[in-house]
Design an enzyme around this catalytic site. Structure first.
Site, mmCIF file in Angstrom:
data_model
loop_
_atom_site.group_PDB
_atom_site.id
_atom_site.type_symbol
_atom_site.label_atom_id
_atom_site.label_comp_id
_atom_site.label_asym_id
_atom_site.label_seq_id
_atom_site.Cartn_x
_atom_site.Cartn_y
_atom_site.Cartn_z
ATOM 1 C CG ASP A 84 -2.199 1.133 1.382
ATOM 2 O OD1 ASP A 84 -2.322 1.327 0.239
ATOM 3 O OD2 ASP A 84 -2.470 1.479 2.306
ATOM 4 C CG ASP A 105 1.407 7.474 -3.563
ATOM 5 O OD1 ASP A 105 1.440 8.248 -4.496
ATOM 6 O OD2 ASP A 105 1.301 7.597 -2.483
#
Length: 287
Positions: A84, A105
């Protein structure tokens, strides 16, 4: 059954429901989420932030624990082990550790660099049958020391990232990590709709799923969201159940101090939270 997230999210997008990503922090978290997914016959994604991975001594430890637990518990529903909000280096660490899915990300980079790094990681991940999530537009709140204001993503930039072949796309639409403030403006469905129009069949990801009203969750799913992340809500339910156990003096009765008993109410609370979310997302019975 550990798999990449690709097929489960394609099915979710086509079926107009969402798969929940529930972040794990330790053995109790992982066990509770896996058991609930199996009981409800729901696909599930286990999210691991870089901070949680470090806390659990490393991504190799996490991957070994999840794989062993998946086998020992006899889990038959699809389970993806997913990084994540991964950094560029963190993605490679999880690839090496044996994760089945990663998120890069790159939202804090200029779009050109985000594209360059994402393109590289897509090729590596797909070469190993792993799924990959990318991000455009900052998610609000704080995650592992990274602070975002909740800006809305540029739909055209979303298309540019989606065209690289990522399996899912996280796009900022006003969502926030952690608790939502009272003055929160809500999700920008206009932005979400514009993104879906640009990205087509791409499964979209809604981060910061804790605290978003149910009607907004359902509308987001109708506009192409196929993955919803939940972390804070599990933490809060675990904390509340554990506090009640201790304040009631249960830890002082017999062997109530035994970690297996001390942590049991919190684990049960996580199971209930996950159950409620899976029912809301519509993933029950979809494994």
């Amino acid at each position: 059954m550990l798999v990449s997230a690709t097929e489960m999210l394609k099915k979710a997008k086509e079926g107009h429901y969402a798969v929940g990503q529930f972040n794990i922090n330790n053995l109790e978290w992982t066990k509770a989420i896996l058991q609930t997914a199996q009981e409800l016959n729901s696909p599930v994604i286990l999210g691991v932030s870089e901070g949680a991975g470090k806390y659990m001594t490393g991504f190799g430890t996490v991957a070994a624990m999840v794989r062993a637990m998946d086998k020992e518990l006899g889990i038959t529903v699809p389970v993806a082990l997913h990084l994540d909000h991964g950094t560029y280096d963190g993605c490679y660490k999880c690839i090496k550790a044996g994760f089945t899915s990663i998120m890069f990300d790159g939202s804090h980079y200029a779009i050109e660099e985000n594209i360059e790094k994402t393109k590289e990681l897509v090729a590596v991940a797909h070469g190993l049958d792993m799924s990959i999530e990318a991000e455009v537009g900052s998610i609000g709140g704080e995650e592992d020391g990274v602070v975002g204001m909740g800006e809305c993503a540029d739909p055209q930039e979303c298309k540019m990232i989606a065209d690289l072949g990522v399996d899912m796309l996280a796009a900022g639409i006003g969502n926030i990590h952690g608790k939502y403030p009272e003055n929160w403006a809500g999700l920008s469905f206009e932005t979400l709709d514009a993104i879906q129009q640009k990205t087509g069949e791409m499964p979209l990801v809604l981060h910061g799923g804790t605290g978003i009203p149910e009607d907004m969750i359902k509308k987001a799913i109708s506009l192409g969201v196929a993955k919803i992340n939940v972390n804070t809500e599990c933490q809060l339910s675990f904390q509340e159940a554990t506090r009640k156990y201790i304040e009631a003096g249960k830890d002082l009765e017999g062997k109530g101090f035994d970690p297996r008993k001390l942590l049991a109410p919190g684990a049960a609370a996580i199971k209930e939270t996950v159950k409620v979310k899976m029912e809301l997302f519509g993933s029950v019975g979809k494994a």
